[in-house]
Design a protein around this motif. Structure first.
Motif, PDB file in Angstrom:
ATOM      1  N   VAL A 170      28.639  44.328  74.632  1.00  0.00           N
ATOM      2  CA  VAL A 170      28.782  45.765  74.397  1.00  0.00           C
ATOM      3  C   VAL A 170      28.623  46.421  75.766  1.00  0.00           C
ATOM      4  CG1 VAL A 170      27.786  47.792  73.281  1.00  0.00           C
ATOM      5  CG2 VAL A 170      27.778  45.587  72.092  1.00  0.00           C
ATOM      6  N   GLU A 172      28.610  49.842  77.964  1.00  0.00           N
ATOM      7  CA  GLU A 172      28.579  51.314  77.922  1.00  0.00           C
ATOM      8  C   GLU A 172      29.136  51.876  79.221  1.00  0.00           C
ATOM      9  OE1 GLU A 172      24.908  53.687  76.776  1.00  0.00           O
ATOM     10  OE2 GLU A 172      25.336  54.517  78.764  1.00  0.00           O
ATOM     11  N   ARG A 176      29.736  61.651  78.372  1.00  0.00           N
ATOM     12  CA  ARG A 176      28.796  62.244  77.406  1.00  0.00           C
ATOM     13  C   ARG A 176      29.538  62.974  76.294  1.00  0.00           C
ATOM     14  NH1 ARG A 176      24.515  63.421  81.246  1.00  0.00           N
ATOM     15  NH2 ARG A 176      25.710  65.204  81.940  1.00  0.00           N
ATOM     16  N   ALA A 182      36.132  55.428  78.556  1.00  0.00           N
ATOM     17  CA  ALA A 182      36.049  54.315  77.608  1.00  0.00           C
ATOM     18  C   ALA A 182      37.446  53.899  77.134  1.00  0.00           C
ATOM     19  CB  ALA A 182      35.186  54.717  76.418  1.00  0.00           C
ATOM     20  N   VAL A 225      31.828  51.223  74.809  1.00  0.00           N
ATOM     21  CA  VAL A 225      31.235  52.405  74.166  1.00  0.00           C
ATOM     22  C   VAL A 225      31.063  53.521  75.190  1.00  0.00           C
ATOM     23  CG1 VAL A 225      29.259  53.238  72.812  1.00  0.00           C
ATOM     24  CG2 VAL A 225      29.796  50.799  72.847  1.00  0.00           C
ATOM     25  N   GLU A 227      29.080  56.641  76.552  1.00  0.00           N
ATOM     26  CA  GLU A 227      27.632  56.922  76.413  1.00  0.00           C
ATOM     27  C   GLU A 227      27.342  57.997  75.361  1.00  0.00           C
ATOM     28  OE1 GLU A 227      27.752  59.566  80.503  1.00  0.00           O
ATOM     29  OE2 GLU A 227      25.792  58.883  79.842  1.00  0.00           O
ATOM     30  N   ASP A 229      28.975  58.494  72.489  1.00  0.00           N
ATOM     31  CA  ASP A 229      29.566  58.247  71.160  1.00  0.00           C
ATOM     32  C   ASP A 229      28.653  58.806  70.070  1.00  0.00           C
ATOM     33  OD1 ASP A 229      31.558  56.965  69.432  1.00  0.00           O
ATOM     34  OD2 ASP A 229      29.818  55.835  68.740  1.00  0.00           O
ATOM     35  N   GLY A 233      24.643  55.359  72.307  1.00  0.00           N
ATOM     36  CA  GLY A 233      25.184  54.644  73.467  1.00  0.00           C
ATOM     37  C   GLY A 233      25.184  53.137  73.237  1.00  0.00           C
ATOM     38  N   GLY A 234      25.357  52.389  74.319  1.00  0.00           N
ATOM     39  CA  GLY A 234      25.435  50.932  74.242  1.00  0.00           C
ATOM     40  C   GLY A 234      24.188  50.309  73.625  1.00  0.00           C
ATOM     41  N   VAL A 252      24.145  43.542  76.026  1.00  0.00           N
ATOM     42  CA  VAL A 252      24.529  44.938  76.288  1.00  0.00           C
ATOM     43  C   VAL A 252      24.533  45.149  77.791  1.00  0.00           C
ATOM     44  CG1 VAL A 252      23.820  47.356  76.029  1.00  0.00           C
ATOM     45  CG2 VAL A 252      23.525  45.757  74.114  1.00  0.00           C
ATOM     46  N   ILE A 254      25.059  48.302  80.595  1.00  0.00           N
ATOM     47  CA  ILE A 254      25.288  49.743  80.814  1.00  0.00           C
ATOM     48  C   ILE A 254      25.730  49.942  82.269  1.00  0.00           C
ATOM     49  CG2 ILE A 254      24.140  52.010  80.882  1.00  0.00           C
ATOM     50  CD1 ILE A 254      22.377  50.848  78.520  1.00  0.00           C
TER      51      ILE A 254
END
Ligand code: ADP
Length: 327
Positions: A170, A172, A176, A182, A225, A227, A229, A233-234, A252, A254
């Motif tokens: 996953v 991120e 925002r 993404a 993802v 951040e 969503d 976030g992730g 994950v 980020i």
């Protein structure tokens, strides 16, 4: 309106984005070409209030076109939201007879510019500098192309290690309020699922699609993802997936602030140079209080009052493509 502008100032405000330096360079040199005195204001509106203003020469912007960040620094400034604060800023401009401003920033900076221009009759021109791309009146914002290419490069590397270990990653990315980074980076790296703030995330559907893939023995599973969503976030997405898919090896990652830095891409340097040039041309020609944008490869000029973030500008078909191409 005739050409009455003699002294202009350039500032960068709000979130930074790669390519801002190229825009500063273009504005400074176009100003000098037009016989204007050009000043640089440090740390956005904060520097205007603190009188942190310097005269710029052609050589002040030498060797910066390739550099990320902004040589003028950027900041957020609470006091500029008050009329006393803005008065202080205006007084500092008046000391130098500055009669035009070029503001490189996002929608917040443009809102401030609009208020300031009305209050003190100082023409302001906005240049959209934001990695998020979600601005009205332009197909491009300075920094998006660099940020998305940084994300693609990072996700490609993650794909290699995901493949080596049969892991589900996953990832991120920034965004925002907007899913452009993404969506673009996800499609460009072959992600199977892309979660963005513009669409409602259905966790059950996501889990089902990942389980399906397990059955199809897909080698690499990437979920990109944004951040911001709606689900989270992730970290949040990763946590739920770990619960729902206990047998999967889930990691994950980020990407964070690496997406804001680095040398701007050719595209970002090019649009920043065009926008910087045209922003000053606007002041010279008397086209005041607009945001300079590029639409269908032509310059466009949107009143600052309309220069706001817009949702859902992206092509919805792209989401369909994601599913088909990652099958
Ligand atoms: P961005 O320009 O990247 O959207 P911000 O929203 O933080 O970043 O705005 C940058 C700065 O613009 C703020 O710190 C503030 O000084 C100024 N600004 C934003 N909104 C307003 C407003 N409504 N009135 C006056 N100034 C504002």
């Amino acid at each position: 309106m005739g050409n009455t502008i003699q002294n202009i100032a350039v500032l960068t405000s709000g979130g930074d984005s790669p390519g801002m330096n190229a825009a500063i360079r273009a504005a400074v040199r176009t100003g000098i070409y037009n016989g204007l005195n050009v000043f640089g204001i440090y740390r956005g509106y904060q520097g205007m209030l603190d009188d942190d203003i310097v005269k710029m020469e052609s050589r002040s912007v030498a060797n910066i076109i390739q550099r990320g960040g902004t040589i003028l620094k950027t900041a957020r400034c609470k006091d500029f939201r008050t009329s006393e604060g803005r008065q202080r800023g205006y007084d500092n401009l008046k000391k130098r007879n500055i009669d035009g401003l070029v503001i490189i920033g996002g929608d917040g900076s443009f809102k401030g510019a609009e208020i300031f221009s009305k209050e003190f009759d100082i023409p302001c021109i906005g240049i959209p500098g934001t990695i998020d791309k979600d601005m009205a009146g332009t197909d491009f914002t300075i920094g998006f192309d660099t940020a998305v290419n940084t994300a693609v490069e990072a996700i490609d590397k993650i794909r290699d290690t995901a493949d080596a270990h049969d892991r589900l990653f996953v990832v991120e990315v920034m965004g925002r309020d907007a899913g452009y980074i993404a969506l673009h980076s996800g499609i460009a790296t072959g992600a199977e699922n892309i979660l963005i703030p513009e669409t409602k995330t259905n966790m059950d559907e996501l889990v089902e699609s990942l389980t399906e893939k397990e059955k199809r023995q897909k080698l690499v599973n990437l979920v990109v993802v944004a951040e911001g969503d709606d689900f989270g976030g992730g970290a949040e997405v990763g946590q739920i997936l770990k619960q729902k898919l206990p047998n999967a090896d889930i990691r994950v990652c980020i990407l964070g602030h690496i997406q804001r830095g680095g040398s701007p891409t050719c595209l970002d340097r090019l649009i920043a140079s065009r926008m910087g040039y045209h922003a000053v041309e606007c002041l010279v020609e008397g086209r005041f209080n607009v945001m300079v944008g590029i639409v269908n490869n032509k310059m466009s000029y949107l009143p600052l009052s309309q220069a706001v973030k817009v949702k859902d500008k992206f092509n919805k078909d792209w989401l369909k493509i994601v599913k088909i191409l990652a099958s």
